[in-house]
Design an enzyme around this catalytic site. Structure first.
Site, mmCIF file in Angstrom:
data_model
loop_
_atom_site.group_PDB
_atom_site.id
_atom_site.type_symbol
_atom_site.label_atom_id
_atom_site.label_comp_id
_atom_site.label_asym_id
_atom_site.label_seq_id
_atom_site.Cartn_x
_atom_site.Cartn_y
_atom_site.Cartn_z
ATOM 1 N N HIS A 86 0.826 -1.202 0.000
ATOM 2 C CA HIS A 86 0.000 0.000 0.000
ATOM 3 C C HIS A 86 0.865 1.258 0.000
ATOM 4 O O HIS A 86 0.514 2.270 -0.602
ATOM 5 C CB HIS A 86 -0.927 0.006 1.223
ATOM 6 C CG HIS A 86 -2.129 -0.870 1.052
ATOM 7 N ND1 HIS A 86 -2.619 -1.670 2.041
ATOM 8 C CD2 HIS A 86 -2.938 -1.072 -0.019
ATOM 9 C CE1 HIS A 86 -3.678 -2.317 1.599
ATOM 10 N NE2 HIS A 86 -3.886 -1.982 0.360
ATOM 11 N N ARG B 289 -12.553 -3.467 -9.137
ATOM 12 C CA ARG B 289 -12.458 -4.539 -8.141
ATOM 13 C C ARG B 289 -13.782 -4.635 -7.372
ATOM 14 O O ARG B 289 -13.985 -3.904 -6.407
ATOM 15 C CB ARG B 289 -11.314 -4.262 -7.176
ATOM 16 C CG ARG B 289 -9.954 -4.028 -7.820
ATOM 17 C CD ARG B 289 -8.929 -3.757 -6.728
ATOM 18 N NE ARG B 289 -7.605 -3.467 -7.229
ATOM 19 C CZ ARG B 289 -7.125 -2.252 -7.448
ATOM 20 N NH1 ARG B 289 -7.893 -1.183 -7.216
ATOM 21 N NH2 ARG B 289 -5.894 -2.074 -7.877
ATOM 22 N N ARG C 8 -14.200 -6.864 -12.810
ATOM 23 C CA ARG C 8 -13.724 -8.183 -12.374
ATOM 24 C C ARG C 8 -14.728 -8.777 -11.396
ATOM 25 O O ARG C 8 -15.108 -8.137 -10.419
ATOM 26 C CB ARG C 8 -12.349 -8.058 -11.695
ATOM 27 C CG ARG C 8 -11.777 -9.404 -11.266
ATOM 28 C CD ARG C 8 -10.392 -9.257 -10.683
ATOM 29 N NE ARG C 8 -10.385 -8.561 -9.398
ATOM 30 C CZ ARG C 8 -9.270 -8.186 -8.746
ATOM 31 N NH1 ARG C 8 -8.092 -8.413 -9.292
ATOM 32 N NH2 ARG C 8 -9.352 -7.571 -7.584
ATOM 33 N N GLU D 133 -3.108 -14.581 -14.211
ATOM 34 C CA GLU D 133 -2.326 -14.391 -12.983
ATOM 35 C C GLU D 133 -1.475 -15.605 -12.648
ATOM 36 O O GLU D 133 -0.739 -15.591 -11.660
ATOM 37 C CB GLU D 133 -3.276 -14.103 -11.812
ATOM 38 C CG GLU D 133 -4.129 -12.871 -12.017
ATOM 39 C CD GLU D 133 -5.328 -12.858 -11.096
ATOM 40 O OE1 GLU D 133 -5.256 -12.206 -10.042
ATOM 41 O OE2 GLU D 133 -6.350 -13.499 -11.439
ATOM 42 N N ASN E 34 0.941 -8.406 -10.584
ATOM 43 C CA ASN E 34 1.302 -8.598 -9.180
ATOM 44 C C ASN E 34 1.299 -10.080 -8.815
ATOM 45 O O ASN E 34 2.278 -10.615 -8.289
ATOM 46 C CB ASN E 34 0.325 -7.847 -8.268
ATOM 47 C CG ASN E 34 0.269 -6.365 -8.565
ATOM 48 O OD1 ASN E 34 1.101 -5.837 -9.286
ATOM 49 N ND2 ASN E 34 -0.728 -5.692 -8.019
ATOM 50 N N CYS F 293 -3.282 -4.890 -15.987
ATOM 51 C CA CYS F 293 -3.937 -4.115 -14.939
ATOM 52 C C CYS F 293 -3.186 -4.218 -13.621
ATOM 53 O O CYS F 293 -3.708 -3.840 -12.574
ATOM 54 C CB CYS F 293 -5.388 -4.549 -14.760
ATOM 55 S SG CYS F 293 -5.600 -6.275 -14.264
#
Length: 544
Positions: A185, A279, A315, A404, A427, A475
């Site tokens: 974060h 999200r 998503r 992913e 990520n 993304c």
């Protein structure tokens, strides 16, 4: 002078005197025992409420992602489970209130760390709340970033998101931490604030440096013994025209990642051409039961309204053992990051997915946004086909999947044959490719999106996109790095979705080079032996 190499998480260069952020509060003593345990336990909730009020006041003075972080941290300070556990430790074990809060928070932190994924990202928040309550109870100064007397470079072991959220970029020239990772974060907030930042720079605190020069793109920190004249961050983006394209006119959609109505408004204000990642789990995380169809419809519509006439990729619920939702009743797992999450939840509870798809379709009609839907954590073409069939039956006009896992990337041709598009979540793809938990600071380098193995998987997806005639976007946080964004385009990516604050810098960087030049940079990066040389070779290619 010494140069440390960490992981650059927010681009830009800055220099200035070093301002050290001291470590967390020392661990409270186990004694002496309170003479009146009941009265001692009663001190805890007022202290927690005082901390929450302070954080809420800070939240009211800011907006966007910073406000969301502060509000979440404020809510965490008064979490009933945390406070009850601390009170019980006082009354049953006769611990001082400070020690009881410390131990209760440690239990919560250990559980979150073991869960992995999204919940592991909250560990630093819990530790921050713990220290703030302990400070309130003991009458000492709350931990946090000291007020800079002059523009400075902050150097810390780590920073809590609440400490980063409302930093003043005119006074905080750059951030350097010894811990943390590219998807923390703190890294996301640094990008949102436009503050150059380098994480995982081991040895920064022990250097005793008086000055520092930080390159948030290259991930380097030059430390010097004498003070350095403050140099405000140099940032690009001032010449961005608001349309994503390379110098020779090749179009690249520049989109924003969103999770709330405030995020959507910020994205439009920043010039986003739409959203590449909405999200939806943020509409579920505080729910003790499944939100009704009407509640979901309105939640989605609030986020979609600012995007009327623009593309938005929604998503579906990315929940599971790492984001436990009570109404899903998913059993505990020894390794949640590799467990039942994302679309895998829907295999057991297709009714939940069907209701969500229906609510998304209704919200689309309400708002006029050009909505596509995609499923998270798809690993095989068969899973992609299963999701596509249900989504199309629910009225979705355009259906895609997130990539992913290495399995999905390696089957890119077959995967794209089943859907209309794919979006790469860099990520998670990075952590699964390198088997490195993205929340572990010691492994931050393995989660650097410049890892050649990750770039090679993306190249496979770019090739499949060209052969199938179907778009592939990114993304993940990698899209926010201006140089890497160009490399991704060179690998065949057609859209980039990122934090809103990164859009101008990425837009300007893309427009500075032609598509053939970005392809040449991508080829140099993919052939590199490690992440450092991948970046250096790409930079050399575009700088000529």
């Amino acid at each position: 002078m010494s140069t440390l190499r960490g992981v650059g998480v927010s681009p830009g260069r800055a220099a200035g005197p070093v301002l050290l952020v001291h470590d967390r509060l020392p661990e409270p003593e186990r004694g002496p025992e309170p003479s009146d345990p009941t009265a001692e336990a009663e001190r805890i909730r007022p202290a927690a409420q005082a901390v929450a009020r302070h954080l809420q006041k800070r939240a009211a003075d800011t907006d966007g992602e910073a406000r969301s972080v502060l509000e979440v941290t404020a809510a965490m300070a008064t979490d009933p489970g945390l406070l009850s556990a601390a009170e019980q430790a006082v009354t049953s074990r006769r611990l001082p209130a400070t020690r009881a809060v410390f131990e209760a928070a440690e239990q919560f932190s250990d559980a979150l760390a073991a869960a992995g994924g999204y919940l592991a990202e909250r560990v630093r928040d819990v530790q921050d709340v713990r220290d703030r309550i302990v400070a309130e109870l003991s009458g000492t100064a709350a931990p946090g970033v000291p007020e800079p007397a002059a523009p400075s470079v902050l150097v810390a072991r780590d920073l809590a998101p609440a400490d980063t959220a409302d930093l003043d970029p005119t006074m905080v020239l750059a951030l350097v931490t010894e811990e943390g990772g590219p998807t923390s974060h703190t890294a996301i907030l640094a990008r949102a604030l436009g503050i150059p930042a380098v994480v995982a720079a081991r040895g920064a605190l022990a250097s005793g440096a008086a000055g520092a020069r930080v390159d948030g793109a290259a991930g380097t920190v030059e430390l010097v013994a004498e003070p350095v004249t403050a140099e405000a961050a140099t940032r690009s983006g001032t010449r961005w025209c608001g349309s994503g394209k390379t110098a020779d006119g090749h179009p690249v959609k520049l989109l924003a990642n969103v999770g709330s109505a405030a995020d959507a408004t910020n994205a439009i204000d920043a010039g986003a051409e739409g959203s590449g990642l909405f999200r939806t789990e943020f509409c579920f995380l505080d729910a003790t039961s499944e939100p009704s169809a009407d509640a979901q419809r309105e939640c989605y519509a609030e986020v979609l309204r600012p995007f009327a006439g623009k593309p938005v990729v929604v998503r579906t619920l990315d929940a599971g053992a790492d984001k436990p939702l009570p109404f899903l009743d998913i059993a505990a797992e020894p390794n949640p990051a590799l467990g039942v999450r994302g679309v895998r939840v829907a295999f057991d509870r297709p009714d939940v997915l069907d209701r969500q798809l229906a609510a998304i379709a209704a919200a689309t009609e309400d708002t006029g946004a050009e909505v596509s839907v995609m499923a998270p954590m798809v690993a095989t073409p068969t899973e992609a086909a299963w999701f596509a069939e249900r989504a199309r039956a629910a009225g979705a006009g355009r259906v895609g999947v997130m990539v992913e896992t290495p399995a999905a990337a390696l089957c890119a041709e077959e995967l794209l044959a089943e859907v209309d598009f794919a979006s790469i979540g860099t990520n998670d793809l990075a952590q699964y490719t390198c088997a490195a938990d993205r929340m572990t600071g010691a492994l931050a380098a393995l989660n650097d999106p410049w890892q050649p193995a990750l770039l090679r998987l993306i190249a496979l997806l770019g090739s499949a996109s060209a052969s199938q005639g179907k778009p592939v976007g990114v993304c993940g946080e990698a899209a926010a790095d201006p140089l890497l964004a160009g490399v991704l385009v060179g690998l065949g990516v057609s859209s980039l979705s990122m934090t809103s604050a990164a859009l101008p810098a990425v837009g300007e960087a893309l427009a500075g080079r032609s598509l053939p030049e970005w392809r040449a940079a991508a080829e140099r990066a993919v052939s590199a032996p490690d992440r450092v040389q991948a970046r250096e070779r790409a930079r050399a290619a575009v700088d000529g």
